[in-house]
Motif scaffolding. Structure first.
Motif, PDB file in Angstrom:
ATOM      1  N   LEU A 221      23.854  44.916  40.024  1.00 44.78           N
ATOM      2  CA  LEU A 221      24.572  43.660  39.810  1.00 44.78           C
ATOM      3  C   LEU A 221      25.574  43.432  40.925  1.00 44.78           C
ATOM      4  O   LEU A 221      26.743  43.117  40.707  1.00 44.78           O
ATOM      5  N   LEU A 222      25.134  43.611  42.168  1.00 41.05           N
ATOM      6  CA  LEU A 222      26.031  43.551  43.316  1.00 41.05           C
ATOM      7  C   LEU A 222      26.765  42.224  43.397  1.00 41.05           C
ATOM      8  O   LEU A 222      27.959  42.177  43.653  1.00 41.05           O
ATOM      9  N   GLY A 223      26.051  41.131  43.193  1.00 42.20           N
ATOM     10  CA  GLY A 223      26.698  39.829  43.318  1.00 42.20           C
ATOM     11  C   GLY A 223      27.859  39.677  42.366  1.00 42.20           C
ATOM     12  O   GLY A 223      28.947  39.260  42.751  1.00 42.20           O
ATOM     13  N   ARG A 224      27.646  40.050  41.115  1.00 48.36           N
ATOM     14  CA  ARG A 224      28.715  39.948  40.125  1.00 48.36           C
ATOM     15  C   ARG A 224      29.834  40.933  40.439  1.00 48.36           C
ATOM     16  O   ARG A 224      31.017  40.611  40.301  1.00 48.36           O
ATOM     17  N   ALA A 225      29.458  42.126  40.904  1.00 48.32           N
ATOM     18  CA  ALA A 225      30.472  43.126  41.214  1.00 48.32           C
ATOM     19  C   ALA A 225      31.379  42.638  42.335  1.00 48.32           C
ATOM     20  O   ALA A 225      32.585  42.866  42.321  1.00 48.32           O
ATOM     21  N   ALA A 226      30.799  41.957  43.322  1.00 51.17           N
ATOM     22  CA  ALA A 226      31.589  41.486  44.450  1.00 51.17           C
ATOM     23  C   ALA A 226      32.664  40.517  43.988  1.00 51.17           C
ATOM     24  O   ALA A 226      33.728  40.416  44.585  1.00 51.17           O
ATOM     25  N   ASN A 227      32.396  39.796  42.882  1.00 48.85           N
ATOM     26  CA  ASN A 227      33.361  38.845  42.368  1.00 48.85           C
ATOM     27  C   ASN A 227      34.362  39.491  41.423  1.00 48.85           C
ATOM     28  O   ASN A 227      35.547  39.141  41.433  1.00 48.85           O
ATOM     29  N   THR A 228      33.894  40.443  40.615  1.00 47.92           N
ATOM     30  CA  THR A 228      34.753  40.957  39.551  1.00 47.92           C
ATOM     31  C   THR A 228      35.539  42.204  39.936  1.00 47.92           C
ATOM     32  O   THR A 228      36.546  42.500  39.318  1.00 47.92           O
ATOM     33  N   ARG A 229      35.125  42.935  40.948  1.00 52.15           N
ATOM     34  CA  ARG A 229      35.807  44.186  41.300  1.00 52.15           C
ATOM     35  C   ARG A 229      36.432  44.154  42.687  1.00 52.15           C
ATOM     36  O   ARG A 229      36.942  45.170  43.152  1.00 52.15           O
ATOM     37  N   ARG A 230      36.388  43.021  43.352  1.00 45.91           N
ATOM     38  CA  ARG A 230      36.865  42.932  44.729  1.00 45.91           C
ATOM     39  C   ARG A 230      38.352  43.289  44.843  1.00 45.91           C
ATOM     40  O   ARG A 230      38.738  44.079  45.708  1.00 45.91           O
ATOM     41  N   ASP A 231      39.174  42.715  43.982  1.00 42.30           N
ATOM     42  CA  ASP A 231      40.607  42.970  44.077  1.00 42.30           C
ATOM     43  C   ASP A 231      40.926  44.441  43.831  1.00 42.30           C
ATOM     44  O   ASP A 231      41.783  45.021  44.502  1.00 42.30           O
ATOM     45  N   GLU A 232      40.221  45.033  42.859  1.00 46.66           N
ATOM     46  CA  GLU A 232      40.442  46.451  42.583  1.00 46.66           C
ATOM     47  C   GLU A 232      40.046  47.309  43.783  1.00 46.66           C
ATOM     48  O   GLU A 232      40.759  48.252  44.157  1.00 46.66           O
ATOM     49  N   ALA A 233      38.905  46.989  44.382  1.00 41.84           N
ATOM     50  CA  ALA A 233      38.429  47.756  45.529  1.00 41.84           C
ATOM     51  C   ALA A 233      39.383  47.599  46.708  1.00 41.84           C
ATOM     52  O   ALA A 233      39.678  48.577  47.417  1.00 41.84           O
ATOM     53  N   LEU A 234      39.871  46.395  46.939  1.00 39.81           N
ATOM     54  CA  LEU A 234      40.823  46.175  48.028  1.00 39.81           C
ATOM     55  C   LEU A 234      42.111  46.959  47.786  1.00 39.81           C
ATOM     56  O   LEU A 234      42.709  47.494  48.730  1.00 39.81           O
ATOM     57  N   ALA A 235      42.526  47.049  46.524  1.00 36.18           N
ATOM     58  CA  ALA A 235      43.739  47.801  46.204  1.00 36.18           C
ATOM     59  C   ALA A 235      43.560  49.284  46.519  1.00 36.18           C
ATOM     60  O   ALA A 235      44.484  49.939  47.029  1.00 36.18           O
ATOM     61  N   VAL A 236      42.371  49.820  46.236  1.00 45.46           N
ATOM     62  CA  VAL A 236      42.099  51.227  46.561  1.00 45.46           C
ATOM     63  C   VAL A 236      42.082  51.425  48.069  1.00 45.46           C
ATOM     64  O   VAL A 236      42.657  52.392  48.591  1.00 45.46           O
ATOM     65  N   LEU A 237      41.411  50.513  48.781  1.00 42.46           N
ATOM     66  CA  LEU A 237      41.381  50.613  50.241  1.00 42.46           C
ATOM     67  C   LEU A 237      42.779  50.517  50.832  1.00 42.46           C
ATOM     68  O   LEU A 237      43.092  51.172  51.841  1.00 42.46           O
ATOM     69  N   ASP A 238      43.628  49.710  50.214  1.00 41.17           N
ATOM     70  CA  ASP A 238      45.000  49.580  50.698  1.00 41.17           C
ATOM     71  C   ASP A 238      45.761  50.896  50.562  1.00 41.17           C
ATOM     72  O   ASP A 238      46.598  51.229  51.415  1.00 41.17           O
ATOM     73  N   LYS A 239      45.467  51.658  49.516  1.00 42.51           N
ATOM     74  CA  LYS A 239      46.132  52.949  49.320  1.00 42.51           C
ATOM     75  C   LYS A 239      45.905  53.884  50.495  1.00 42.51           C
ATOM     76  O   LYS A 239      46.776  54.685  50.847  1.00 42.51           O
ATOM     77  N   VAL A 240      44.708  53.787  51.097  1.00 39.89           N
ATOM     78  CA  VAL A 240      44.364  54.711  52.176  1.00 39.89           C
ATOM     79  C   VAL A 240      44.454  54.051  53.556  1.00 39.89           C
ATOM     80  O   VAL A 240      44.075  54.638  54.558  1.00 39.89           O
ATOM     81  N   GLY A 241      44.929  52.813  53.585  1.00 38.44           N
ATOM     82  CA  GLY A 241      45.134  52.134  54.855  1.00 38.44           C
ATOM     83  C   GLY A 241      43.914  51.485  55.463  1.00 38.44           C
ATOM     84  O   GLY A 241      43.908  51.134  56.651  1.00 38.44           O
ATOM     85  N   LEU A 242      42.861  51.287  54.666  1.00 37.15           N
ATOM     86  CA  LEU A 242      41.613  50.724  55.197  1.00 37.15           C
ATOM     87  C   LEU A 242      41.371  49.278  54.781  1.00 37.15           C
ATOM     88  O   LEU A 242      40.321  48.716  55.107  1.00 37.15           O
ATOM     89  N   ALA A 243      42.310  48.662  54.083  1.00 38.41           N
ATOM     90  CA  ALA A 243      42.101  47.278  53.648  1.00 38.41           C
ATOM     91  C   ALA A 243      41.784  46.335  54.815  1.00 38.41           C
ATOM     92  O   ALA A 243      40.913  45.471  54.681  1.00 38.41           O
ATOM     93  N   PRO A 244      42.441  46.481  55.987  1.00 36.77           N
ATOM     94  CA  PRO A 244      42.111  45.577  57.099  1.00 36.77           C
ATOM     95  C   PRO A 244      40.672  45.736  57.603  1.00 36.77           C
ATOM     96  O   PRO A 244      40.167  44.840  58.289  1.00 36.77           O
TER      97      PRO A 244
END
Length: 252
Positions: free
Chosen positions: A118-141
């Motif tokens: 369900l990649l399409g739906r995941a991209a919409n529903t989990r994007r903010d959470e994933a970006l928050a995790v990436l931000d923790k490790v400095g990879l959000a950019p």
């Protein structure tokens, strides 16, 4: 005996052999809240096998593993992930053809039993959470970069982000700085230390770089020929004559 409330992981009498080779022999130890436990030893000491027994990639011939007081000895890796184990590997295991964001999304979906189909739906529903995790490790950019296009150090950092996305209560890190240069290693170590403190995560890690071991670990276990030679504070381990002998007289 019931584990204390501070006991995160308990290994009891773990033995695993392959043919006539005894990879681990009656290995027992506990991991407690706040630990940064290093597992070291010469090549062939049984470190990787022990990690596989803890994470469910291998099943012990004898012995048990408990996670937060619950027996997990015969559970597969994904079940242990859902119970709180996050793991990184000696060799980067990110999906190189997916973006950094998608790699973390997959971790989020595994932790909540969603299907990656369900990649399409995941991209919409989990994007903010994933970006928050990436931000923790400095990879959000770099969230939209393919993992295979990231530097090796960033790939290892992304692997840490994927482990964190599963909401672990214990991190197992197999040579987290392997393949990195000196500066990258220091940055990685600092990142892991800061995240562990903020997330209150106990850590068990295998590492060959003794500078990293003795600057980061709160406890050190030395394996030799599949057995625990010593389990103690870094200063005690560093001065132990048996440890020096195990490392062929090297100054550790």
């Amino acid at each position: 005996m019931t584990a204390s409330s501070s006991t995160v992981l308990k290994a009891s009498g773990l033995t695993k052999s392959f043919g006539g080779f005894m990879a681990t022999n009656d290995v027992s130890f506990e991991v407690h809240a706040g630990d940064a436990l290093a597992i070291i030893g010469p090549n062939g000491a049984g470190k990787s096998t022990l990690f596989d027994l803890l994470t469910g990639r291998k099943t012990p011939d004898t012995g048990t593993v408990e996670l937060f007081g619950e027996p997990v000895t015969h559970l597969p890796p994904w079940q242990r992930v859902k119970r709180g184990i996050g793991r990184s590997f000696q060799v980067s295991s990110v999906f190189r053809s997916y973006t950094a964001l998608e790699n973390v999304q997959m971790g989020l979906m595994v932790s909540s039993s969603q299907s990656w189909n369900l990649l399409g739906r995941a991209a919409n529903t989990r994007r903010d959470e994933a970006l928050a995790v990436l931000d923790k490790v400095g990879l959000a950019p770099k969230h939209d970069m393919l993992a295979g296009e990231l530097s090796y150090g960033d790939q290892r950092t992304l692997e840490l982000a994927v482990a964190l996305s599963t909401q672990p209560r214990l991190l197992l890190l197999d040579e987290p700085t392997a393949g990195m240069g000196g500066e990258e290693s220091r940055e990685c170590l600092s990142l892991i230390r800061n995240i562990a403190a903020k997330e209150h995560l106990p850590i068990v890690f295998v590492e060959h770089d003794m500078d990293i071991v003795f600057s980061f670990a709160s406890r050190v276990i030395v394996l030799v020929a599949g057995q625990v030679l010593i389990d103690d504070q870094p200063s005690v381990v560093r001065s132990d004559e048996r440890v020096k002998e195990a490392y062929f007289g090297e100054d550790i």
